[in-house]
Enzyme design. Structure first.
Site, mmCIF file in Angstrom:
data_model
loop_
_atom_site.group_PDB
_atom_site.id
_atom_site.type_symbol
_atom_site.label_atom_id
_atom_site.label_comp_id
_atom_site.label_asym_id
_atom_site.label_seq_id
_atom_site.Cartn_x
_atom_site.Cartn_y
_atom_site.Cartn_z
ATOM 1 N N ASN A 9 0.869 -1.181 0.000
ATOM 2 C CA ASN A 9 0.000 0.000 0.000
ATOM 3 C C ASN A 9 0.903 1.228 0.000
ATOM 4 O OD1 ASN A 9 -1.834 2.038 0.445
ATOM 5 N ND2 ASN A 9 -2.182 1.530 2.597
ATOM 6 N N TRP A 10 0.923 1.893 -1.136
ATOM 7 C CA TRP A 10 1.839 3.038 -1.255
ATOM 8 C C TRP A 10 1.272 4.325 -0.651
ATOM 9 C CZ3 TRP A 10 3.861 2.400 -7.012
ATOM 10 C CH2 TRP A 10 4.741 1.300 -7.047
ATOM 11 N N LYS A 11 0.023 4.283 -0.242
ATOM 12 C CA LYS A 11 -0.616 5.474 0.337
ATOM 13 C C LYS A 11 -0.411 6.674 -0.602
ATOM 14 C CE LYS A 11 0.435 3.637 4.870
ATOM 15 N NZ LYS A 11 0.005 3.782 6.243
ATOM 16 N N HIS A 95 -9.566 1.068 4.632
ATOM 17 C CA HIS A 95 -8.281 1.247 5.335
ATOM 18 C C HIS A 95 -8.530 2.173 6.529
ATOM 19 C CE1 HIS A 95 -4.181 2.492 6.226
ATOM 20 N NE2 HIS A 95 -3.780 1.413 5.590
ATOM 21 N N GLU A 97 -6.983 4.573 7.655
ATOM 22 C CA GLU A 97 -6.804 6.005 7.385
ATOM 23 C C GLU A 97 -8.055 6.576 6.717
ATOM 24 O OE1 GLU A 97 -3.016 5.681 5.397
ATOM 25 O OE2 GLU A 97 -2.128 5.046 7.295
ATOM 26 N N GLU A 167 -5.495 -5.055 10.451
ATOM 27 C CA GLU A 167 -4.486 -4.019 10.672
ATOM 28 C C GLU A 167 -4.793 -3.247 11.949
ATOM 29 O OE1 GLU A 167 -2.338 -2.893 6.815
ATOM 30 O OE2 GLU A 167 -4.064 -1.579 7.010
ATOM 31 N N GLY A 173 2.401 2.140 10.639
ATOM 32 C CA GLY A 173 3.360 3.229 10.492
ATOM 33 C C GLY A 173 4.051 3.636 11.780
ATOM 34 N N SER A 213 3.366 -2.234 10.380
ATOM 35 C CA SER A 213 4.816 -2.225 10.621
ATOM 36 C C SER A 213 5.490 -3.551 10.272
ATOM 37 C CB SER A 213 5.123 -1.817 12.072
ATOM 38 O OG SER A 213 4.688 -0.486 12.294
ATOM 39 N N GLY A 234 2.869 -1.121 4.232
ATOM 40 C CA GLY A 234 2.919 0.284 3.844
ATOM 41 C C GLY A 234 4.349 0.723 3.603
ATOM 42 N N GLY A 235 4.975 1.308 4.636
ATOM 43 C CA GLY A 235 6.303 1.905 4.502
ATOM 44 C C GLY A 235 7.343 1.010 3.838
HETATM 45 C C1 PEP Z 1 -0.647 0.168 5.776
HETATM 46 O O1 PEP Z 1 -0.475 1.219 5.179
HETATM 47 O O2 PEP Z 1 -1.684 -0.481 5.594
HETATM 48 C C2 PEP Z 1 0.402 -0.289 6.687
HETATM 49 C C3 PEP Z 1 0.263 -1.442 7.296
HETATM 50 O O3 PEP Z 1 1.484 0.526 6.841
HETATM 51 P P1 PEP Z 1 2.896 0.159 7.549
HETATM 52 O O4 PEP Z 1 3.361 -1.145 6.957
HETATM 53 O O5 PEP Z 1 3.787 1.298 7.206
HETATM 54 O O6 PEP Z 1 2.627 0.021 9.007
#
Ligand code: PEP
Length: 260
Positions: A9-11, A95, A97, A167, A173, A213, A234-235
């Site tokens: 997930n590049w957000k 998600h 967010e 999640e 994050g 994470s 994500g990251g």
């Molecule tokens: C996400 O964006 O869904 C996520 C899990 O981010 P991260 O891996 O950065 O925690």
């Protein structure tokens, strides 16, 4: 045996130039997408490049969000028809967010899920609790409420095309990943609920991912859990090397091998 899934997930990251640079490196790794599933959720603008740059490499892509209506006076929104033109196989829905920052309720999430099925996308539905909810012993209640709502109006055929990503919001994050045991407990709970609400067959085949994470150093322990089928990342999906390392560390010697 369910296929392992690695979803990035590049957000709100990556310009077209950055997307091009990432994919040119990533799609050339030998064995990528063979015997496992790789899926990207880039920003809307970058979707236009996915088909062109991924070509015949077995990698799929989807959008991070979608409006439930086909068209109309919804300034700033993206319609399922537009996403279908861009070759999306999946849509990420609900998600945290979207839920927390943009106020998406369970009802809105359910409408989007219905629209995704209507247009033939595979919805990946995110569920998860806040730290307060976990500390207050309410994590199960919250997650199961989200799961129930996400399954409420579906036929068994539709549920069979859906996946869940557990999640925990406090893990996204933050570097504070859930323990593999806690993630397994919650993913097993989700699978049990799918059995109760849909069927044993659908729940046994349904992909349930962990996200929060995930890094190259912690992925292996998640994938060893019986009810965790992959990771929504994500990251650590923003750099080709770290995302590849996650996939390789998860699969070990099985990387690039296709089961007969
Ligand atoms: C996400 O964006 O869904 C996520 C899990 O981010 P991260 O891996 O950065 O925690």
């Amino acid at each position: 045996m369910r296929e392992k899934i690695f979803a990035g997930n590049w957000k709100m990251n990556k310009t077209l130039a950055e997307t091009e640079a990432f994919l040119q490196e990533f799609v050339n790794y030998p064995g990528i997408g063979r015997g496992h599933q790789v899926l990207f959720f880039p920003p809307f603008t970058a979707l236009v490049l996915m088909k062109e740059l991924i070509g015949s490499v077995p990698i799929q892509w989807g959008s991070q969000n979608m409006h439930s209506k086909d068209s109309g006076a919804f300034t700033g929104e993206i319609s399922p028809l537009m996403l279908a033109e861009l070759g999306c196989s999946h849509v990420l829905i609900g998600h945290s967010e979207r839920r927390e920052i943009f106020g998406e309720s369970d009802a809105m999430v359910a409408e989007k899920i219905a629209a995704a099925h209507k247009h033939g996308f595979k919805p990946m539905v995110c569920v998860g609790e806040t730290l307060e909810e976990r500390k207050g012993g309410q994590a199960d209640v919250k997650v199961l409420r989200q799961v129930d709502s996400a399954l409420a109006d579906l036929t068994a055929e539709q549920a069979a095309r859906q996946s869940f990503a557990y999640e925990p919001i406090w893990a996204i994050g933050t570097g504070l990943n859930a323990s593999s045991g806690d993630a397994q407990t919650m993913c097993a709970l989700i699978r049990k609920r799918v059995t109760e609400k849909v069927s044993e067959d659908v729940s046994a085949a349904m992909p349930i991912l962990y996200g929060g994470s995930v890094k190259p150093g912690n992925i292996a322990e998640y994938l060893q859990q019986p009810d965790i089928d992959g990771a929504l990342v994500g990251g650590a999906s923003l750099k080709p090397d770290s995302f590849l390392e996650i996939i390789k560390n998860a699969l070990g010697d099985l990387f690039g091998q296709v089961a007969n």
